[in-house]
Motif scaffolding. Structure first.
Motif, short mmCIF file in Angstrom:
data_model
loop_
_atom_site.label_atom_id
_atom_site.label_comp_id
_atom_site.label_asym_id
_atom_site.label_seq_id
_atom_site.Cartn_x
_atom_site.Cartn_y
_atom_site.Cartn_z
N ASN B 92 0.89 -1.12 0.04
CA ASN B 92 -0.17 0.09 0.02
C ASN B 92 0.68 1.34 -0.02
OD1 ASN B 92 -1.98 -1.74 0.22
ND2 ASN B 92 -2.24 -1.57 2.44
N GLY B 93 1.25 1.58 -0.89
CA GLY B 93 2.35 2.67 -1.38
C GLY B 93 1.54 3.99 -1.22
N PRO B 94 1.98 5.02 -1.69
CA PRO B 94 1.12 6.46 -1.75
C PRO B 94 0.41 6.45 -3.01
CG PRO B 94 3.57 6.36 -2.60
CD PRO B 94 3.26 4.94 -2.16
N ALA B 95 -0.28 5.34 -3.35
CA ALA B 95 -1.41 5.25 -4.43
C ALA B 95 -2.38 6.55 -4.34
CB ALA B 95 -2.09 4.31 -4.51
N LYS B 105 -0.55 4.45 6.74
CA LYS B 105 0.84 3.99 5.91
C LYS B 105 1.37 2.93 6.52
CE LYS B 105 1.67 8.78 4.49
NZ LYS B 105 2.65 9.92 4.58
N ASP B 106 1.64 2.00 5.75
CA ASP B 106 2.11 0.70 6.18
C ASP B 106 3.73 0.67 6.28
OD1 ASP B 106 1.32 -1.31 3.24
OD2 ASP B 106 2.42 0.59 3.63
N LYS B 141 8.64 -3.82 -0.36
CA LYS B 141 7.16 -4.07 -0.65
C LYS B 141 7.00 -4.83 -1.65
CE LYS B 141 5.66 0.82 0.36
NZ LYS B 141 5.17 1.80 -0.19
#
Lengths: 199, 328
Positions: B92-95, B105-106, B141
């Protein structure tokens, strides 16, 4: 984490923090550093098409990795420049692996990359640059020629110590000293301007 | 090495000049030394300033839009992928788009020598990320195809010709609706040429653009060459497409103040300029040329023209080839 700035615009760090909220922050960051990344990439890869791809790659990485950015470890500008340089050098190396032409003469001039480090007074001035280009040019001008050459080959070509030594016909130890001294001299001049304490 | 030695190596570190053994020792030391970390930060900033030394060039006007379009594509693909792919919990990036956009934020912010040390040690010199690059979430990731580490991206095209499974994945990532069999047909048609194209493609984003033009039914091609000799030029264009993929080999760069110009020619009509292009010092070129949608030509030719191109050819074509629709 983000300190208020006199500028009404959001700080670079805030933009990176807001990267997950949509593409507005990325667009703003591109406005600030797109030219920096493009110019640097163009100087390294030597052609427009590859430079464009490097810029796209750079800002895509910024967008993807924004979560992991730590402002305590450096500025956004330095981060962008570092990624752009790295991606551009990767591109040049990738080309070299696939072709027999190891020299990208199109990227250089007869005087080599010295042109790349000779700041041009008529360059665009609409960028929010931390340091005046003229001042940077003065600092670079103070570097002995042999130091500047070695630094240029390391910074713009991504050459190893031994490659630089071969290129310049200088002993390996001498090359290492030249590069360290050159970058150290610049650091000593740059750091006070950036508000750091220096070494 | 003592601390003084490590301090001396900081410029080498930020310039990616340390050898693998030195790098490993340096980064191990960096994790424990505040002084060296501070030095690294200062030298990184100096490197950023050094970038100001190059002559400033404005990026092409459309580049920002292209960037934002790619981000949206990737965000959409990621959102779509997260519904089916395994192991996306950590991706779960900065999509900013899709179901994960509101999740916390993970990715834990890396420590100075954390993921940076890992990636730099693991990669060979010519593929490693710069020591000055700050975060390395891509190393920690799980990412879909488009987010693969950059040093692997040039390998996407060979993968396409290597297996339909991968081809189908790529088709998904670029939003094509081709069936698996159509993809197989397409890959067969340009298999030999694509192996050469692959050598020219150096990142996934560009590869996607090229593939969009190449992987489609009714692909038309033209091979232009001098009889029995170098250089050669390959053109690919979809049946109703507005793009032509151009690859060139063994074609030295045009002379000073000159450029190469590509023409489309139909019987009884004047040649139509399809644009100019340049080749690299090694004689190769890979260009995506925009043309009027659906425009077809019987013949294409290349001439040597003054920089900027000419309305009509001013020199004799030195490369000529006939367009043909490859049989599926």
């Amino acid at each position: 984490m983000t300190e208020p700035t006199p500028d009404t615009r959001p700080s670079d760090n805030l933009l990176v923090e807001q990267m997950a909220d949509g593409d507005r922050a990325l667009a703003e960051l591109y406005e600030r550093y797109g030219a920096l990344a493009y110019s640097l990439a163009r100087a390294i890869v030597g052609n427009d098409a590859d430079a464009e791809e490097v810029v796209l790659d750079t800002f895509l990485k910024v967008w993807r990795d924004a979560d992991g950015f730590d402002p305590d470890r450096g500025s956004v500008k330095a981060w962008v420049a570092t990624i752009a340089r790295s991606r551009a050098l990767d591109r040049v190396r990738s080309r070299k692996r696939h072709t027999s032409a190891l020299r990208r003469s199109a990227a250089t001039t007869d005087t080599g990359l010295a042109v790349s480090l000779s700041t041009q007074p008529d360059a665009e001035k609409n960028l929010d640059r931390t340091l005046a280009r003229e001042q940077l040019g003065t600092w670079l001008g103070h570097l002995p020629k042999e130091q500047k050459e070695a630094l240029e080959l390391a910074y713009f070509r991504g050459y190893s110590h031994s490659e630089i030594a071969a290129e310049l016909g200088a002993p390996l130890g001498t090359v290492k000293t030249r590069i360290r001294t050159a970058l150290g001299s610049l650091r000593d001049r740059v750091q006070p301007q950036l508000g750091g304490g220096g070494s | 090495m003592n601390d003084h030695t490590f301090l001396r190596l900081v410029p080498d570190y930020v310039l990616d000049l340390l050898e693998p053994g030195e790098l490993k020792d340096f980064e191990a030391h960096l994790a424990t030394c505040d002084e060296c970390r501070s030095e690294v930060e200062q030298f990184r900033e100096t490197m950023g300033v050094l970038a100001d030394a190059v002559p400033v060039l404005a990026p092409p006007p459309g580049l920002k839009d292209k960037l934002l379009a790619r981000v949206r594509e990737e965000a959409a693909a990621k959102a779509k992928d997260s519904g089916t792919a395994e192991g996306t919990a950590g991706a779960n990036g900065p999509a900013g788009v899709g179901p994960e956009s509101s999740s916390p934020k993970d990715v834990t912010k890396p420590t100075v020598a954390g993921p940076q040390a890992t990636s730099a040690q693991a990669a060979p010199r010519d593929a490693k990320a710069s020591a000055g690059e700050q975060p390395k979430p891509e190393d920690s990731k799980v990412r879909p195809i488009q987010s693969a580490p950059s040093h692997n991206r040039f390998a996407i095209l060979p993968w396409l010709v290597a297996g339909t499974g991968i081809a189908a994945s790529i088709a998904f990532s670029i939003g094509l609706t081709n069936t698996r069999s159509e993809l197989f047909d397409a890959e067969t048609r340009f298999q030999s040429a694509s192996q050469r194209v692959a050598a020219l493609v150096t990142d996934s984003a560009r590869a996607d653009s090229i593939l969009q033009a190449l992987v489609q039914p009714g692909l038309r091609t033209a091979f232009l060459s001098q009889s029995g000799a170098d250089p050669e030029l390959h053109l690919f264009s979809g049946a109703n497409d507005s793009r032509i993929v151009l690859t060139a080999f063994n074609l030295p760069p045009a002379g000073p103040g000159r450029t190469y110009q590509l023409w489309g020619i139909n019987t009884g009509s004047d040649p139509v300029s399809l644009g100019t292009f340049s080749t690299l010092a090694d004689g190769t070129a890979l260009s995506l040329i925009s043309v009027q949608q659906g425009a077809t030509f019987e013949v294409s030719a290349v001439t040597d023209e003054p920089a900027g191109g000419s309305p009509q050819p001013t020199t004799q074509p030195f490369l000529v080839g006939t367009w043909s629709a490859d049989a599926p």
